[in-house]
Design an enzyme around this catalytic site. Structure first.
Site, PDB file in Angstrom:
ATOM      1  N   GLU A 180       0.994  -1.232   0.033  1.00 37.83           N
ATOM      2  CA  GLU A 180      -0.012  -0.154   0.131  1.00 37.83           C
ATOM      3  C   GLU A 180       0.969   1.094  -0.168  1.00 37.83           C
ATOM      4  O   GLU A 180       2.059   1.182   0.338  1.00 37.83           O
ATOM      5  CB  GLU A 180      -0.696   0.003   1.178  1.00 37.83           C
ATOM      6  CG  GLU A 180      -1.820  -1.207   1.424  1.00 37.83           C
ATOM      7  CD  GLU A 180      -2.287  -1.042   2.868  1.00 37.83           C
ATOM      8  OE1 GLU A 180      -2.259   0.131   3.637  1.00 37.83           O
ATOM      9  OE2 GLU A 180      -3.010  -1.932   3.515  1.00 37.83           O
ATOM     10  N   ARG A 185      -2.141   8.029  17.396  1.00 42.35           N
ATOM     11  CA  ARG A 185      -1.300   6.963  17.787  1.00 42.35           C
ATOM     12  C   ARG A 185      -1.139   6.586  19.227  1.00 42.35           C
ATOM     13  O   ARG A 185      -0.904   5.313  19.459  1.00 42.35           O
ATOM     14  CB  ARG A 185      -0.119   7.451  17.069  1.00 42.35           C
ATOM     15  CG  ARG A 185       0.755   6.334  16.273  1.00 42.35           C
ATOM     16  CD  ARG A 185       1.808   6.862  15.552  1.00 42.35           C
ATOM     17  NE  ARG A 185       2.771   6.760  16.646  1.00 42.35           N
ATOM     18  CZ  ARG A 185       3.806   6.075  16.453  1.00 42.35           C
ATOM     19  NH1 ARG A 185       4.125   5.606  15.342  1.00 42.35           N
ATOM     20  NH2 ARG A 185       4.824   6.160  17.449  1.00 42.35           N
ATOM     21  N   ARG A 229      -1.814   8.893  12.107  1.00 36.66           N
ATOM     22  CA  ARG A 229      -2.425   7.640  12.190  1.00 36.66           C
ATOM     23  C   ARG A 229      -3.641   7.862  12.870  1.00 36.66           C
ATOM     24  O   ARG A 229      -3.517   8.771  13.970  1.00 36.66           O
ATOM     25  CB  ARG A 229      -1.197   6.672  12.968  1.00 36.66           C
ATOM     26  CG  ARG A 229      -1.944   5.204  12.939  1.00 36.66           C
ATOM     27  CD  ARG A 229      -1.619   4.552  11.616  1.00 36.66           C
ATOM     28  NE  ARG A 229      -2.026   3.262  11.905  1.00 36.66           N
ATOM     29  CZ  ARG A 229      -1.055   2.084  12.432  1.00 36.66           C
ATOM     30  NH1 ARG A 229       0.188   2.392  12.800  1.00 36.66           N
ATOM     31  NH2 ARG A 229      -1.615   1.221  12.544  1.00 36.66           N
ATOM     32  N   LYS A 258       2.344   4.682   1.594  1.00 37.73           N
ATOM     33  CA  LYS A 258       2.341   5.074   2.857  1.00 37.73           C
ATOM     34  C   LYS A 258       2.312   6.594   3.020  1.00 37.73           C
ATOM     35  O   LYS A 258       2.731   7.268   2.183  1.00 37.73           O
ATOM     36  CB  LYS A 258       3.686   5.044   3.489  1.00 37.73           C
ATOM     37  CG  LYS A 258       4.251   5.300   4.773  1.00 37.73           C
ATOM     38  CD  LYS A 258       5.691   5.052   5.491  1.00 37.73           C
ATOM     39  CE  LYS A 258       5.726   5.531   6.776  1.00 37.73           C
ATOM     40  NZ  LYS A 258       4.917   6.312   7.350  1.00 37.73           N
TER      41      LYS A 258
END
Ligand code: ZN
Ligand code: ZN
Lengths: 528, 338
Positions: free
Chosen positions: A230, A252, A237, A232
């Site tokens: 995939e 995160r 996040r 990045k």
């Protein structure tokens, strides 16, 4: 209140993470319930309290202090809460011991603030300030004006609880969001006095699975057929937790950041836990990271900001679907579930991060190096049969950043570091040439070895032109080869450019400064 | 205004400092002069190269240690309470409680009593004689901490905080930044009184004055130089150095130092943080705001001159109390040993 106030003060002054942890551990060990629970909530920003406006505080102090003396003092100190804390009259000199015995406790303050209106707070505040010493007054004023910034994330507080109690951090994180202030059941369990508290886990944070960098490893040692690829993404996040009409967004580190992104949170109507990247869109395209930064760390967001910089989640994993925990399932199974779920629910402000088909590593390397689109940092490789495991297990997930860009820049300013580095010039500002003059293009404080740090420090001391407090302007003669992940337009910088993750790659002792890069050549590196 | 001019007419503010005209002597002149009275040994009060110097025996000893042969060609010691006639001015030194040997200067002339406070404090200090209150007509006061935000807590409490921080971080050393004359020795004496009897390590710049204090009978316990000591031996120890050393390469020899600073300026936490201090301790050798105000009232002075610091707020306070007050701007004074 005084013990809490002194903890806050020590946290503000302690630079390192380890030092902060030690202070927190000590505080939890020596403080009883429910006070430590309220302190924990106050530190991690999970309380909603009645607040007071600065004008109210000024009015209170004006009743007690000569206005000329107040203004002279405020001029000198520069911060309202601190000035008021210091200048507040004390009937007699209080030692800490005396202040401790007569002072109000944190529990009383917080429980009162939780059920008071603004007007009531204004009435209470004078009496409270009378009962505290200067440190206590400062803490109270910060609490009441909503400005308790001491650098303690939820993650750091939870780590302190884990260190202190010997319990596993992952376990604490899972339980955390099901607990309520002042966390008495949690503390009882942490102190081995009570059972593991029952948790309705539906809305809790699931500790994330993290990837290891591939850098030092040859990709061809991995079996290409076993991995999925995939992009990045260069966002932040995020874990999306939907439970009917309630939803949480976790960073995160497990901090709940739903209030910062209500545009995403308020569209959620599903029952699922998803993993993805939070991005800001500019039309159909991903906006520059600087635009995302504008939205971070806000407690409230204006409609204008949400319109101009709309938040969006690019999904890449599903952990729970309709109460069904998928974390032990292989990646391929989760991916299929994610795609089907997405087609069925069609959630707003979300899309899927596509899988990138490839035959062999050579093809992927070519793709990685050609991908210069904005917001792509490189590739993620995920093992097809890998379960979702909290932490950073080696093997199932790799992050494979594209090779960094580099530029030769000239050192312009150096600043002393903090903590262990406070005697070193370790923060470097460097520039590129534009019409015969240097324009600062970035700042870096890592990338060099300890030996190089000593060399740079000595060079700075020997080539200083001028000092401004902790900053030295140096002779423009040392070239630094700077590595960075990408470069974007920015109107917040004089150069019109902003670098992502700049670090010192090499010190070019050999290179004449005139041969360093010009601004135009950096502009050509801007992402499409 | 008549009274004021009568008080002022034999005192004159010159570029060298405050001149006592009928005695031909300056008090704490900022340049070398023929005749000087020196209130105490801090560098901005005790300048090198004077002809004759009148001061307490301790101050003269400190000047000899710091200035060597520049400590004044003729040194005239005066003990506390002993009156010396200079011309037709009677000069008497009284304890100021600031550092060892520090004095206030009482000047009596033409029926008027003038007290020059020098730097002073009223908090107890095991390393010097306590402040004496001297009633007067004109009080010339310092104003280093002349703002109501400055209130110094008991120094013992700050030392307790220091020892608690040390106990929490046993693997680190505490690097305590102190001014070399007064604060250094006071902190050591306070640490000893709090039961800390382990060796204390000193930066080279602090050694000579500690030796002098010890010679003059102030007990400081075991002191070792940092030079020649291994980092391991200093883990968990307390190390004293002048503030400039905390930003210097010198401190790299210390094991993970926690920088503490003992000063009245530490009261304003934002400033302490800007200076990179991890453990700010509010310990000062100057009067805090409450002491400055109380002392002005207790001297019974009809007039106050304010100098050496933040004059404006203190002038405002005195005026509100019905005392004539003015700021006396003198150049050459800095934030010393605060
Ligand atoms: Zn002084
Ligand atoms: Zn002074």
């Amino acid at each position: 209140m005084n013990r809490f106030a002194r903890l806050l003060e020590a946290l503000v002054f302690t630079p390192g993470r380890n030092g902060k942890l030690r202070l927190l551990e000590h505080y939890f060990a020596v403080t009883g319930d429910p006070e430590r629970g309220y302190a924990l909530a106050a530190l991690t920003g999970t309380l909603s309290l009645a607040t007071a406006k600065p004008a109210v505080i000024r009015a209170l102090v004006a009743e007690r202090v000569d206005p000329v003396l107040f203004d002279l003092s405020y001029d000198f100190v520069g911060d309202l809460a601190e000035t008021v804390a210091l200048i507040w009259p004390e009937a007699e000199r209080k030692t800490e011991a005396v202040a401790d015995s007569t002072a109000l406790d944190l529990t009383e303050v917080i429980t009162t603030l939780q059920r008071s209106s603004r007007t009531e707070v204004a009435r209470l505040l004078g009496n409270w300030l009378d009962r505290l010493d200067a440190t206590g007054r400062h803490a109270l004023l910060k609490l009441i004006t909503g400005g308790l910034r001491v650098g303690v994330s939820a993650r750091l507080a939870k780590t302190a609880l884990a260190n202190w109690s010997g319990h596993d951090l992952t376990e604490i994180e899972e339980l955390w969001h099901a607990q309520t202030v002042p966390y008495e059941a949690l503390f009882a369990w942490l102190e081995h006095r009570g059972n593991r508290p029952a948790a309705d886990l539906a809305l809790s944070f699931r500790p994330l699975m993290l990837a290891n960098p591939l850098e030092d490893r040859d990709v061809t040692t991995l079996d290409a057929t076993q991995y999925r690829a995939e992009w990045k993404w260069d966002g932040i996040r995020i874990q999306v937790v939907g439970h009917g009409d309630t939803a949480r967004l976790y960073s995160r580190t497990g901090d709940e950041i739903g209030a910062t992104f209500p545009d995403v949170r308020d569209t959620i109507r599903f029952h699922a836990v998803l993993d993805g990247e939070l991005l800001v869109l500019d039309g159909d395209r991903v906006a520059a990271f600087a635009d995302l930064q504008q939205r971070l760390n806000r407690k409230t967001v204006s409609p204008k900001l949400m319109r101009e910089r709309p938040a969006h989640v690019r999904l890449y994993d599903i952990l729970v679907e309709d109460g069904d925990d998928l974390r032990s399932a292989p990646f391929d199974v989760r991916r299929t579930r994610l795609e089907r779920w997405f087609a069925r629910i069609q959630p707003e402000r979300m899309d899927l991060s596509p899988l990138i088909p490839f035959r062999d590593w050579a093809e992927l390397v070519a793709l990685r190096d050609s991908a210069r689109a904005r917001a792509i940092e490189g590739l993620m490789l995920k093992r097809a049969d890998g379960a979702y495991i909290a932490g950073r297990p080696v093997g199932p997930w790799w992050k494979w950043k594209r090779d960094p860009l580099t530029a030769d820049a000239v050192l312009m300013y150096a600043q002393r570091g903090h903590g262990k580095r406070s005697s070193f010039y370790s923060d470097f500002t460097f520039g590129a040439w534009r019409q015969g003059a240097l324009v600062p293009i970035g700042k870096a404080y890592f990338g060099f070895t300890d030996v190089e740090l000593h060399q740079l420090d000595r060079w700075v001391r020997e080539h200083t032109l001028r000092s401004y407090g902790p900053v030295r302007e140096v002779e423009p003669s040392l070239v630094l080869e700077v590595a960075f992940d990408s470069i974007q337009r920015s109107n917040r910088h004089k150069s019109g450019l902003a670098m992502r993750f700049p670090r010192i790659h090499r010190i070019r002792w050999d290179k004449p400064a005139q041969e360093a890069d010009r601004l135009e050549s950096l502009e050509r590196l801007i992402d499409a | 205004m008549a009274r004021r001019s009568r008080m002022a007419d034999w005192l004159d503010v010159r570029s060298e400092g405050l001149l006592v005209v009928p005695a031909g002597v300056y008090i704490d002149p900022v340049r070398s002069v023929d005749r000087a009275i020196v209130t105490h040994g801090h560098a901005d009060h005790a300048r090198p190269g004077h002809g004759a110097v009148l001061a307490t025996p301790e101050t003269l000893a400190i000047m000899r240690t710091r200035l060597g042969d520049q400590a004044g060609r003729h040194q005239q010691p005066a003990t506390y309470g002993e009156t010396v006639r200079l011309g037709n001015v009677a000069v008497t030194l009284f304890p100021a409680g600031h550092v060892l040997g520090s004095a206030q200067v009482l000047l009596e002339h033409a029926g008027t009593r003038v007290v020059v406070s020098g730097d002073y404090k009223r908090q107890a200090d095991p390393t010097c004689t306590s402040f004496d209150l001297v009633p007067c007509d004109l009080f010339i006061t310092e104003a280093t901490f002349g703002l109501p935000v400055f209130r110094h807590p008991p120094a013992e409490q700050e030392v307790t905080r220091l020892l608690a921080a040390r106990a929490l971080h046993r693997d680190r050393c505490v690097l305590l930044a102190v001014y070399g004359l007064g604060k250094c020795q006071r902190m050591i004496a306070l640490l000893r009184a709090a039961g800390h009897d382990a060796p204390i390590y000193l930066h080279g710049a602090l050694q000579a004055l500690c030796r002098l204090y010890t010679d003059l009978g102030i007990k400081l316990g075991p002191l070792h130089p940092v030079v020649g000591t291994t980092p391991d031996a200093m883990a968990g120890a307390i190390v004293l150095a002048p503030p400039s050393a905390t930003r210097d390469r010198w401190m790299r020899r210390l094991p993970d130092p926690m920088v503490a600073q003992a000063s009245g300026w530490m009261r304003v936490r934002q400033r302490a943080k800007q200076r990179g201090v991890e453990l700010p301790l509010v310990v000062s050798d100057h009067a805090d705001w409450d002491e400055l105000c109380r002392t002005i009232l207790e001297t019974g002075a009809e007039e106050v001159w304010v100098t050496h610091g933040r004059e404006e707020a203190l002038v405002h306070f005195a005026t509100q109390q019905g005392i004539r007050a003015q700021a006396l701007s003198m150049v050459g004074f800095e934030e010393d040993g605060a």
